[in-house]
Motif scaffolding. Structure first.
Motif, mmCIF file in Angstrom:
data_model
loop_
_atom_site.group_PDB
_atom_site.id
_atom_site.type_symbol
_atom_site.label_atom_id
_atom_site.label_comp_id
_atom_site.label_asym_id
_atom_site.label_seq_id
_atom_site.Cartn_x
_atom_site.Cartn_y
_atom_site.Cartn_z
ATOM 1 N N PRO A 1 -3.258 39.357 57.194
ATOM 2 C CA PRO A 1 -1.983 39.056 56.519
ATOM 3 C C PRO A 1 -1.670 37.562 56.516
ATOM 4 C CG PRO A 1 -1.711 40.871 58.080
ATOM 5 C CD PRO A 1 -3.084 40.322 58.302
ATOM 6 N N LYS B 1 -5.172 34.291 71.465
ATOM 7 C CA LYS B 1 -4.165 35.013 70.689
ATOM 8 C C LYS B 1 -3.864 34.295 69.377
ATOM 9 C CE LYS B 1 -1.623 37.053 74.540
ATOM 10 N NZ LYS B 1 -0.419 36.923 75.364
ATOM 11 N N ASP C 1 6.786 35.008 70.026
ATOM 12 C CA ASP C 1 5.876 34.159 69.248
ATOM 13 C C ASP C 1 6.393 34.069 67.811
ATOM 14 O OD1 ASP C 1 5.205 36.491 67.967
ATOM 15 O OD2 ASP C 1 3.046 36.312 68.283
ATOM 16 N N SER C 2 5.559 33.532 66.903
ATOM 17 C CA SER C 2 6.041 33.303 65.537
ATOM 18 C C SER C 2 6.396 34.619 64.836
ATOM 19 C CB SER C 2 5.007 32.524 64.724
ATOM 20 O OG SER C 2 3.851 33.294 64.495
ATOM 21 N N THR C 3 5.653 35.688 65.139
ATOM 22 C CA THR C 3 5.981 36.984 64.520
ATOM 23 C C THR C 3 7.347 37.463 65.018
ATOM 24 O OG1 THR C 3 3.611 37.457 64.533
ATOM 25 C CG2 THR C 3 5.064 39.285 64.011
ATOM 26 N N ASP D 1 14.741 25.430 68.008
ATOM 27 C CA ASP D 1 15.164 24.132 67.484
ATOM 28 C C ASP D 1 14.036 23.518 66.647
ATOM 29 O OD1 ASP D 1 16.906 21.926 67.236
ATOM 30 O OD2 ASP D 1 15.749 20.849 68.749
ATOM 31 N N THR D 2 12.801 23.613 67.149
ATOM 32 C CA THR D 2 11.658 23.032 66.430
ATOM 33 C C THR D 2 11.459 23.690 65.073
ATOM 34 O OG1 THR D 2 10.550 22.503 68.504
ATOM 35 C CG2 THR D 2 9.162 22.575 66.546
ATOM 36 N N VAL D 3 11.436 25.022 65.035
ATOM 37 C CA VAL D 3 11.110 25.695 63.770
ATOM 38 C C VAL D 3 12.291 25.773 62.808
ATOM 39 C CG1 VAL D 3 9.221 27.032 64.780
ATOM 40 C CG2 VAL D 3 11.476 28.062 64.611
ATOM 41 N N GLY D 4 13.504 25.570 63.328
ATOM 42 C CA GLY D 4 14.665 25.499 62.433
ATOM 43 C C GLY D 4 15.565 26.728 62.432
ATOM 44 N N ARG E 1 -9.104 35.244 65.271
ATOM 45 C CA ARG E 1 -9.851 36.415 64.805
ATOM 46 C C ARG E 1 -10.849 35.926 63.773
ATOM 47 N NH1 ARG E 1 -5.324 41.007 64.853
ATOM 48 N NH2 ARG E 1 -4.346 40.354 66.775
ATOM 49 N N GLY F 1 9.635 22.399 60.417
ATOM 50 C CA GLY F 1 9.564 23.283 61.592
ATOM 51 C C GLY F 1 8.308 23.191 62.432
ATOM 52 N N HIS F 2 7.531 22.117 62.270
ATOM 53 C CA HIS F 2 6.254 22.017 62.986
ATOM 54 C C HIS F 2 6.374 21.050 64.172
ATOM 55 C CE1 HIS F 2 2.015 23.140 62.697
ATOM 56 N NE2 HIS F 2 1.750 21.966 63.239
ATOM 57 N N SER F 3 5.411 21.146 65.099
ATOM 58 C CA SER F 3 5.392 20.194 66.226
ATOM 59 C C SER F 3 5.110 18.794 65.699
ATOM 60 C CB SER F 3 4.268 20.526 67.210
ATOM 61 O OG SER F 3 4.250 21.879 67.509
ATOM 62 N N VAL G 1 0.912 29.572 59.548
ATOM 63 C CA VAL G 1 1.590 30.723 58.950
ATOM 64 C C VAL G 1 1.961 31.711 60.055
ATOM 65 C CG1 VAL G 1 1.326 32.689 57.377
ATOM 66 C CG2 VAL G 1 0.296 30.487 56.798
ATOM 67 N N MET G 2 3.151 32.279 59.985
ATOM 68 C CA MET G 2 3.564 33.303 60.948
ATOM 69 C C MET G 2 2.555 34.442 60.989
ATOM 70 S SD MET G 2 6.726 35.923 60.635
ATOM 71 C CE MET G 2 5.693 37.332 60.240
ATOM 72 N N GLY G 3 2.300 34.961 62.167
ATOM 73 C CA GLY G 3 1.424 36.121 62.297
ATOM 74 C C GLY G 3 -0.035 35.734 62.465
ATOM 75 N N LYS G 4 -0.899 36.716 62.338
ATOM 76 C CA LYS G 4 -2.325 36.499 62.596
ATOM 77 C C LYS G 4 -3.193 37.295 61.627
ATOM 78 C CE LYS G 4 -1.010 36.477 67.399
ATOM 79 N NZ LYS G 4 -0.483 35.126 67.371
ATOM 80 N N GLY G 5 -4.484 37.012 61.674
ATOM 81 C CA GLY G 5 -5.476 37.813 60.975
ATOM 82 C C GLY G 5 -5.330 37.821 59.456
ATOM 83 N N LEU H 1 14.515 36.191 62.106
ATOM 84 C CA LEU H 1 14.964 35.769 60.760
ATOM 85 C C LEU H 1 15.406 36.975 59.933
ATOM 86 C CD1 LEU H 1 12.470 32.976 59.593
ATOM 87 C CD2 LEU H 1 14.650 32.764 60.757
ATOM 88 N N TYR I 1 3.299 39.539 68.033
ATOM 89 C CA TYR I 1 2.484 40.207 67.031
ATOM 90 C C TYR I 1 2.107 41.641 67.436
ATOM 91 C CZ TYR I 1 -1.329 40.791 63.703
ATOM 92 O OH TYR I 1 -2.135 41.251 62.707
ATOM 93 N N ARG J 1 19.225 25.791 62.535
ATOM 94 C CA ARG J 1 19.677 25.212 61.256
ATOM 95 C C ARG J 1 19.943 26.319 60.234
ATOM 96 N NH1 ARG J 1 16.180 21.824 63.229
ATOM 97 N NH2 ARG J 1 16.776 19.669 63.515
ATOM 98 N N PHE K 1 7.094 33.161 57.275
ATOM 99 C CA PHE K 1 7.398 31.739 57.111
ATOM 100 C C PHE K 1 6.183 30.913 57.502
ATOM 101 C CE2 PHE K 1 8.622 32.719 61.496
ATOM 102 C CZ PHE K 1 8.079 31.661 62.210
ATOM 103 N N THR L 1 5.260 26.942 59.180
ATOM 104 C CA THR L 1 5.699 25.633 59.663
ATOM 105 C C THR L 1 4.678 24.604 59.173
ATOM 106 O OG1 THR L 1 4.510 25.698 61.791
ATOM 107 C CG2 THR L 1 6.723 26.650 61.745
#
Lengths: 103, 268
Positions: B86, B251, A52-54, A87-90, B56, B150-152, B80-84, A60, A24, A93, B129, B131
């Protein structure tokens, strides 16, 4: 730690070597630019310390941008942590599905 | 000089603007907290609890309960991807998609399929995206049907056994690919089982030395606390994470949902 993206064009192959932290705090406003006539985009993760996810969102963007330009995407240098996360988030795939689907 | 005038104008405006922005973020936080921490559904047997702690002021994690009116409850946890701000905006988009889909979809798989159909284009346009893990749980019989975008996978703790593994189910995150069909798997939750759904902010919570909380530590706490009520388990996990981080700003958002079965049915 910042993110460094080294771009190397080798013929029709674009190599994106990622180094540092892709999260991020480092990826804000990332827009992949893939030159015309690129047939393959190779993303090299071997020097990447953290994602991380960002950061996955940025990967992507690379995958979808390459697909829109009919370019194949290949990953190299993935460590076990990133492999498990992708693999977890796809992510794998998505790569597989777009490869099969074509444009 | 015009430049000086312009500069002093900006300075005189910045403090009130900052104050207004702070107030608006606080209001946005109140909205998000109210939507997240709404009424807990009353169940004839079993209990549920959930909490979301943004890193946050506001965050992108989301959980929800949707009673299906036939003794089953549809449960969702998402990141959701990202933080804060957005991420919080997209969390509201995700909530709307879930609330619309939950009443119409036959199961958790179709719920995710409908959600992806509804918000895929928006998420793709925004390069984002979500998850999500979604499940239909019937506390009276222990039937637990789930789908995963896509989640744990959740952690299940069984009394006198310790952690047990649900059959793994993987799927593409919401916003990853158009037209996705999400598969389902069925398992059985036994009496006294604890099901713990979570976002990765818990296991990735860091202390001052940069160490992560990690899955093993979380599992140990859940095994130790598994005979407590859902809310007591939730409080214990929050307390242990706080003890570990010693209040260090995190974080990522931290979210958990806890299901405790209390029926007569013995599972498989």
């Amino acid at each position: 730690m910042p993110l460094h993206i080294e771009e190397q064009q080798k013929g029709h192959t674009l190599v994106l070597k990622l180094a540092g932290v892709m999260d991020y705090s480092t990826i804000d406003g990332f827009e992949p630019s893939i030159p015309e006539k690129t047939g393959e985009v190779v993303v090299d993760f071997s020097a990447l310390d953290f994602i991380d996810s960002t950061g996955i969102g940025a990967i992507l963007l690379i995958i979808h941008s390459a697909h829109e330009q009919d370019a194949a995407v290949k990953f190299t240098g993935l460590d076990d942590n990133i492999k498990e996360l992708f693999d977890t988030v796809g992510v794998f795939r998505i790569l597989e599905s777009l490869r099969k689907r074509g444009r | 000089m015009p430049e000086t005038k312009s500069q002093s104008f900006d300075e005189s405006q910045s403090a009130p603007m900052h104050k207004a922005l702070q107030r608006e973020i606080q209001l946005a936080r109140n909205i998000q907290m109210k939507l997240l921490n709404g009424e807990k559904p009353e169940l004839p047997t079993g209990e549920v609890s959930g909490i979301s702690i943004p890193a946050r002021l506001i965050g992108g994690d989301y959980f929800d309960f949707y009673p299906l009116g036939d003794g089953r409850i549809r449960i969702l946890i998402g990141d959701v991807m990202g933080k804060g701000i957005p991420a919080a905006m997209l969390m509201i988009l995700t909530r709307g998609a879930f609330r619309s889909a939950a009443g119409a979809a036959q199961g958790p798989g179709q719920t995710l399929t409908m959600m992806n159909d509804a918000i895929y284009k928006d998420l793709r346009k925004l390069g984002s995206f979500v998850t999500i893990f979604c499940a239909d749980w019937e506390p009276a019989t222990g039937t637990f049907v789930y789908a995963n975008a896509g989640h744990s996978m959740p952690i299940v703790v069984r009394s006198d056994v310790g952690t047990v593994t649900l059959p793994v189910l993987k799927g593409v995150m919401i916003g990853g690919l158009p037209g996705q069909i999400y598969k389902e798997k069925t398992s059985h939750i036994q009496r006294d089982d604890l099901v713990f759904l979570y976002t990765d902010g818990i296991v990735e919570a860091q202390n001052a030395q940069g160490e992560m909380f990690k899955l093993d530590r979380l599992s140990g706490i859940l095994v130790e606390q598994s005979r407590q009520t859902a809310e007591a388990i939730q409080n214990a996990v929050v307390e242990k994470v706080n003890e570990f981080t010693k209040g260090l700003p995190q974080k990522d958002d931290i979210t958990m949902v806890i299901l405790k079965a209390d029926g007569d049915q013995r599972g498989v």
